[in-house]
Design a protein around this motif. Structure first.
Motif, PDB file in Angstrom:
ATOM      1  N   ASN A   1     -10.076 -11.181   3.310  1.00 37.19           N
ATOM      2  CA  ASN A   1      -9.318  -9.935   3.243  1.00 37.19           C
ATOM      3  C   ASN A   1      -9.061  -9.553   1.793  1.00 37.19           C
ATOM      4  O   ASN A   1      -8.620 -10.395   1.011  1.00 37.19           O
ATOM      5  N   PRO A   2      -9.283  -8.279   1.448  1.00 37.80           N
ATOM      6  CA  PRO A   2      -8.996  -7.858   0.083  1.00 37.80           C
ATOM      7  C   PRO A   2      -7.491  -7.722  -0.136  1.00 37.80           C
ATOM      8  O   PRO A   2      -6.755  -7.329   0.764  1.00 37.80           O
ATOM      9  N   PHE A   3      -7.050  -8.068  -1.336  1.00 38.75           N
ATOM     10  CA  PHE A   3      -5.655  -7.808  -1.688  1.00 38.75           C
ATOM     11  C   PHE A   3      -5.619  -7.232  -3.092  1.00 38.75           C
ATOM     12  O   PHE A   3      -6.527  -7.439  -3.899  1.00 38.75           O
ATOM     13  N   GLY A   4      -4.581  -6.436  -3.340  1.00 41.65           N
ATOM     14  CA  GLY A   4      -4.496  -5.785  -4.630  1.00 41.65           C
ATOM     15  C   GLY A   4      -3.156  -5.118  -4.865  1.00 41.65           C
ATOM     16  O   GLY A   4      -2.242  -5.205  -4.041  1.00 41.65           O
ATOM     17  N   ILE A   5      -3.095  -4.426  -5.984  1.00 39.04           N
ATOM     18  CA  ILE A   5      -1.868  -3.772  -6.425  1.00 39.04           C
ATOM     19  C   ILE A   5      -1.935  -2.301  -6.035  1.00 39.04           C
ATOM     20  O   ILE A   5      -2.857  -1.580  -6.444  1.00 39.04           O
ATOM     21  N   GLU A   6      -0.959  -1.863  -5.248  1.00 38.32           N
ATOM     22  CA  GLU A   6      -0.865  -0.455  -4.881  1.00 38.32           C
ATOM     23  C   GLU A   6      -0.473   0.328  -6.127  1.00 38.32           C
ATOM     24  O   GLU A   6       0.568   0.061  -6.737  1.00 38.32           O
ATOM     25  N   LEU A   7      -1.297   1.283  -6.523  1.00 34.75           N
ATOM     26  CA  LEU A   7      -1.091   1.980  -7.788  1.00 34.75           C
ATOM     27  C   LEU A   7       0.180   2.829  -7.790  1.00 34.75           C
ATOM     28  O   LEU A   7       0.825   2.967  -8.832  1.00 34.75           O
ATOM     29  N   SER A   8       0.571   3.382  -6.669  1.00 36.88           N
ATOM     30  CA  SER A   8       1.747   4.252  -6.639  1.00 36.88           C
ATOM     31  C   SER A   8       3.068   3.495  -6.677  1.00 36.88           C
ATOM     32  O   SER A   8       4.071   4.023  -7.144  1.00 36.88           O
ATOM     33  N   SER A   9       3.087   2.244  -6.182  1.00 36.95           N
ATOM     34  CA  SER A   9       4.344   1.509  -6.079  1.00 36.95           C
ATOM     35  C   SER A   9       4.376   0.189  -6.844  1.00 36.95           C
ATOM     36  O   SER A   9       5.445  -0.341  -7.111  1.00 36.95           O
ATOM     37  N   GLY A  10       3.203  -0.382  -7.143  1.00 40.37           N
ATOM     38  CA  GLY A  10       3.134  -1.694  -7.783  1.00 40.37           C
ATOM     39  C   GLY A  10       3.187  -2.853  -6.803  1.00 40.37           C
ATOM     40  O   GLY A  10       3.074  -4.007  -7.208  1.00 40.37           O
ATOM     41  N   ARG A  11       3.363  -2.548  -5.487  1.00 44.77           N
ATOM     42  CA  ARG A  11       3.405  -3.626  -4.492  1.00 44.77           C
ATOM     43  C   ARG A  11       2.042  -4.305  -4.388  1.00 44.77           C
ATOM     44  O   ARG A  11       1.015  -3.681  -4.615  1.00 44.77           O
ATOM     45  N   VAL A  12       2.032  -5.582  -4.022  1.00 42.80           N
ATOM     46  CA  VAL A  12       0.791  -6.301  -3.753  1.00 42.80           C
ATOM     47  C   VAL A  12       0.578  -6.259  -2.243  1.00 42.80           C
ATOM     48  O   VAL A  12       1.425  -6.711  -1.469  1.00 42.80           O
ATOM     49  N   LEU A  13      -0.572  -5.684  -1.840  1.00 49.05           N
ATOM     50  CA  LEU A  13      -0.897  -5.480  -0.435  1.00 49.05           C
ATOM     51  C   LEU A  13      -2.167  -6.222  -0.062  1.00 49.05           C
ATOM     52  O   LEU A  13      -3.033  -6.431  -0.902  1.00 49.05           O
TER      53      LEU A  13
END
Length: 147
Positions: free
Chosen positions: A97-109
């Motif tokens: 599963n890919p995970f990354g940083i949501e650009l609008s909030s900075g959350r890691v999803l």
């Protein structure tokens, strides 16, 4: 990233066997990546210059610059399969599963292809890193991880 978290990351990075970590990324290499894939989120960019890749949250492997380009190419190629948008991919979990940083909030999803849905792994990249250093802590609970 605050200085306390930086020190903990560097110590954890040095504790890893050499074959399981990347050297810190050079500024020229970071700029070359950004030409092709866009701006690296500041907290992740700093992480790459400090640790190069490896130390993650909840045992996740965070891409170093050598894998990061491949991960971005793979995510783009499979774009119709994934539902995450506006996320800067930083790795793949053990389940693919890919995970990354949501650009609008900075959350890691993370997007779960087995059970479906997009889930928050941590409220911020520093909190994600802190959770990896203290696996029993709640995300963001480690002292001074907000930076």
């Amino acid at each position: 990233m605050n200085e306390r978290l930086r020190q903990l990351l560097v110590a954890a990075w040095h504790a890893c066997p050499e074959e399981e970590r990347h050297p810190p990324a050079a500024e020229g290499d970071l700029r070359a990546f950004e030409v092709e894939f866009g701006t690296i989120p500041p907290a992740f960019r700093e992480y790459l210059t400090v640790c190069g890749g490896r130390v993650g949250g909840d045992g996740e492997w965070i891409d170093g610059l050598p894998e990061l380009a491949d991960s971005h190419r793979q995510f783009r190629a499979d774009n119709e399969f994934w539902h995450m948008r506006g996320v800067f991919i930083i790795g793949w979990d053990g389940g693919g599963n890919p995970f990354g940083i949501e650009l609008s909030s900075g959350r890691v999803l993370v997007e779960d292809h087995d059970f479906g849905g997009i889930h928050e792994m941590a409220p911020s990249f520093p909190a994600f890193l802190a959770a990896g250093l203290s696996p029993n802590a709640e995300p963001g609970a480690a002292p001074d991880t907000a930076g």
